[in-house]
Design a protein around this motif. Sequence first.
Motif, mmCIF file in Angstrom:
data_model
loop_
_atom_site.group_PDB
_atom_site.id
_atom_site.type_symbol
_atom_site.label_atom_id
_atom_site.label_comp_id
_atom_site.label_asym_id
_atom_site.label_seq_id
_atom_site.Cartn_x
_atom_site.Cartn_y
_atom_site.Cartn_z
ATOM 1 N N ASN A 67 0.820 -1.208 0.000
ATOM 2 C CA ASN A 67 0.000 0.000 0.000
ATOM 3 C C ASN A 67 0.855 1.259 0.000
ATOM 4 N N LEU A 68 1.966 1.248 0.715
ATOM 5 C CA LEU A 68 2.892 2.384 0.721
ATOM 6 C C LEU A 68 3.436 2.645 -0.682
ATOM 7 N N ILE A 69 3.840 1.590 -1.359
ATOM 8 C CA ILE A 69 4.380 1.715 -2.717
ATOM 9 C C ILE A 69 3.297 2.249 -3.657
ATOM 10 N N LYS A 70 2.086 1.703 -3.563
ATOM 11 C CA LYS A 70 0.997 2.163 -4.435
ATOM 12 C C LYS A 70 0.654 3.625 -4.179
ATOM 13 N N ARG A 71 0.660 4.056 -2.917
ATOM 14 C CA ARG A 71 0.392 5.469 -2.609
ATOM 15 C C ARG A 71 1.440 6.367 -3.234
ATOM 16 N N ARG A 72 2.704 5.948 -3.176
ATOM 17 C CA ARG A 72 3.783 6.745 -3.768
ATOM 18 C C ARG A 72 3.657 6.805 -5.288
ATOM 19 N N LYS A 105 11.519 -4.144 -2.571
ATOM 20 C CA LYS A 105 11.544 -3.261 -1.410
ATOM 21 C C LYS A 105 11.029 -1.885 -1.841
ATOM 22 N N PRO A 106 10.459 -1.127 -0.918
ATOM 23 C CA PRO A 106 9.958 0.201 -1.297
ATOM 24 C C PRO A 106 11.108 1.180 -1.523
ATOM 25 N N LEU A 107 11.031 1.906 -2.609
ATOM 26 C CA LEU A 107 12.014 2.934 -2.907
ATOM 27 C C LEU A 107 11.527 4.271 -2.364
#
Length: 128
Positions: A67-72, A105-107
């Motif tokens: 979800n963090l990646i999609k929000r970014r 991993k999230p960038l």
Amino acid sequence: MKNTLCKDERLSSKVIIDDLFSSNGVIKLKEFPFILITKEVELPTEFPVQAMFSVAKRKNKLAVTRNLIKRRIKESYRKNKSELYSVLVSNNKQLAICFIYLDNKPLPYQVIEEKIIVLLERLTKKSE
């Protein structure tokens, strides 16, 4: 045009998604950690683009991370879509696009935004 990402701008039609992932007439652009899949289709809205954002569960196990990646990705797309929209409106085209995130991993947001800008510029050049 407003700088928003409303419900009508999100790709949710199963028929259009299946058509997007079929092999004929599809344009694929790669810029690590993304693959951008796009196809010219007739959309049921007045917006020139409907977008979809995908993060693999196999590579990112936690829903919080996905979800963090999609929000970014959504935020960087929302801020930088205006040039693509103006070209598509002038050419009277409509596109369905899908951003697929490949890294495990999230960038940081800045890196994601740079890559999205590169992909949108390349797509804009192909759409002209």
